[in-house]
Design an enzyme around this catalytic site. Sequence first.
Site, short mmCIF file in Angstrom:
data_model
loop_
_atom_site.label_atom_id
_atom_site.label_comp_id
_atom_site.label_asym_id
_atom_site.label_seq_id
_atom_site.Cartn_x
_atom_site.Cartn_y
_atom_site.Cartn_z
N SER A 69 105.77 14.28 79.03
CA SER A 69 106.47 13.37 79.94
C SER A 69 106.11 13.60 81.40
O SER A 69 106.62 12.93 82.28
CB SER A 69 107.97 13.54 79.75
OG SER A 69 108.35 14.85 80.12
N THR A 201 111.43 14.57 82.68
CA THR A 201 110.86 14.73 84.02
C THR A 201 111.03 16.17 84.42
O THR A 201 112.04 16.77 84.08
CB THR A 201 111.66 13.86 85.03
OG1 THR A 201 111.38 12.50 84.80
CG2 THR A 201 111.34 14.21 86.47
N THR A 219 106.82 13.09 87.16
CA THR A 219 107.00 12.45 85.85
C THR A 219 105.95 11.37 85.63
O THR A 219 105.36 10.87 86.59
CB THR A 219 108.41 11.79 85.79
OG1 THR A 219 108.64 11.29 84.46
CG2 THR A 219 108.55 10.65 86.76
N ARG A 229 106.66 -0.53 87.18
CA ARG A 229 108.00 0.07 87.16
C ARG A 229 107.98 1.45 87.84
O ARG A 229 107.13 2.29 87.60
CB ARG A 229 108.45 0.23 85.71
CG ARG A 229 109.84 0.85 85.52
CD ARG A 229 109.79 2.33 85.26
NE ARG A 229 111.12 2.87 84.93
CZ ARG A 229 111.39 4.17 84.85
NH1 ARG A 229 110.44 5.05 85.07
NH2 ARG A 229 112.60 4.57 84.55
N VAL A 230 108.95 1.65 88.71
CA VAL A 230 109.12 2.95 89.36
C VAL A 230 110.51 3.46 88.99
O VAL A 230 111.48 2.71 89.05
CB VAL A 230 109.01 2.80 90.90
CG1 VAL A 230 109.45 4.07 91.61
CG2 VAL A 230 107.59 2.42 91.29
N ASP A 232 113.55 6.75 88.97
CA ASP A 232 114.37 7.44 89.97
C ASP A 232 113.65 8.62 90.61
O ASP A 232 113.96 9.01 91.75
CB ASP A 232 115.67 7.95 89.33
CG ASP A 232 115.41 8.87 88.14
OD1 ASP A 232 114.35 8.74 87.48
OD2 ASP A 232 116.27 9.73 87.85
N THR A 252 117.34 13.92 85.68
CA THR A 252 116.39 13.47 84.68
C THR A 252 117.11 12.54 83.72
O THR A 252 118.32 12.66 83.55
CB THR A 252 115.78 14.67 83.91
OG1 THR A 252 114.89 14.18 82.89
CG2 THR A 252 116.85 15.52 83.24
N GLY A 253 116.37 11.61 83.14
CA GLY A 253 117.00 10.68 82.21
C GLY A 253 116.60 9.26 82.52
O GLY A 253 115.53 9.01 83.08
N GLY A 255 116.08 6.64 84.41
CA GLY A 255 116.00 6.44 85.85
C GLY A 255 116.39 5.06 86.30
O GLY A 255 116.89 4.88 87.42
#
Length: 341
Positions: A69, A201, A219, A229-230, A232, A252-253, A255
Site C-alpha cells: 500500500s 498508509t 501511500t 483521486r487524491v 487524505d 490511515t484508512g 481517506g
Amino acid sequence: MDKMALLLLISSLTVVFTLGHGSLPLVINTWPFKNATAAAWSTLQSGGSVLDAVERGCARCEMEQCDGSVGYGGSPDETGETTLDAMIINGDTMEVGAVADLRRIKNAISVARAVMEHTEHTLLVGESASVFAENMGFIAEDLTTNNSIQIFSQWLKGNCQPNYHKKVFPDPSKSCGPYKPRAAPRRNKRAHHGMMRSHDTIGMIALDEEGHLAAGTSTNGMTHKVPGRVGDSPIIGAGAYADSSAGGAAATGDGDVMMRFLPSYLAVELMRAGADPSAACKTAISRIKRHYSEFFGAIICANTTGHYGAACNKITGFSQFHYMVSNSESDTPLLKSVDCF
Ligand code: ASP
C-alpha cells in the site's frame, strides 16, 4: 494531615501520573511497518533530525512497498497506473511539503520534502509534480510491477469490480466505464467503500529529546481509484499534523471520508488543550463515526512529552489496529495494538 490536604496530595499525584514525562526520543508509525520504524529510529540515534527520521522511515516503506500500500507497484488506479501521495511537516516551523497523484517517481516522501525545502508552495500534484521531481534530480521510472498488472487485469476481467463510481450509467456495480451521470437518480444501495480494504498508509511521527517534532505520510492510495483521486495522506491536518508546541498525529484508512474531518488537526488541537493522546485519537475517530459509522480508519497521536496513543473505528473485519513504536525503553521497535471502538 487534614482531609483537604490529603485530597490535594492525591490529585497532584494523579497529575504527575497522567502528565509525567514520556520517553523521548520517540518514533511512532501506523501499521506493523517495523523496518520503517527502525530506519527512522536509527536516523535519530545517529544524529539525524526528526525530519530526516520521518523521511528515511517513510522512504524505507516506499522502497520495500510495505504491505503493497506504499510505494511503487501497488494500488493500480482504473487505468492500471500506480500514483503516489506523500507529505512531510516540520512541527517547529510549520513548513509543509506534499505531493499528490505523483507519477513515475518512487521516492514520494523525498519529493514532498523537496517541495517544502525548494519551493514556497505546500502541495504539488500530478504530472507537474513529476516534472518538478525530475528537475530536482529524482529519476523517473515506471511504477508498474507484475503484481500491479495482475491486480489490474483481474479487476478488468471481473467487470471492474469493485469501483468508486455512483449514480452513473452503465451501472457501476455491474459494468466497466466510461460512465456518464445517470439522469434519474436512484438510491445508491452500496455503503460507502469501507467495503474496500485495499489500502493502508505509512503515517509517522518523530520527536527528539529537544522537543523537535515532525510527521509525514506516504501511500499509493486506494486500489482501483478513479485517476486523479487524491486521498487524505497529502492533506495537512487530514493525513497528518504536527506542531512542536502541542503534538503530532497521523491517520490511515478511508481517506475520502476521513479528510472531511481533518482528524489529525483535531487530535493535535485536543492535545494542545490538555487531552492525553489516546483520548485525542478517540475523539477524532468519534467525530467521523457520527456521520460515517462504517468507515474504515485509525489514527496515532503523540504529545510533546513522548506519550502516545491510537484509536480506530470498529467495523466487521477490523477490530484491532496495529502500530509501531520506538523509544528509549527498547532497542527494537515495539509492536503495539489498540482495540477499536
Ligand atoms: N488514507 C489512504 C488514502 O485514502 C489509504 C489508507 O491509509 O488506507 O489514500
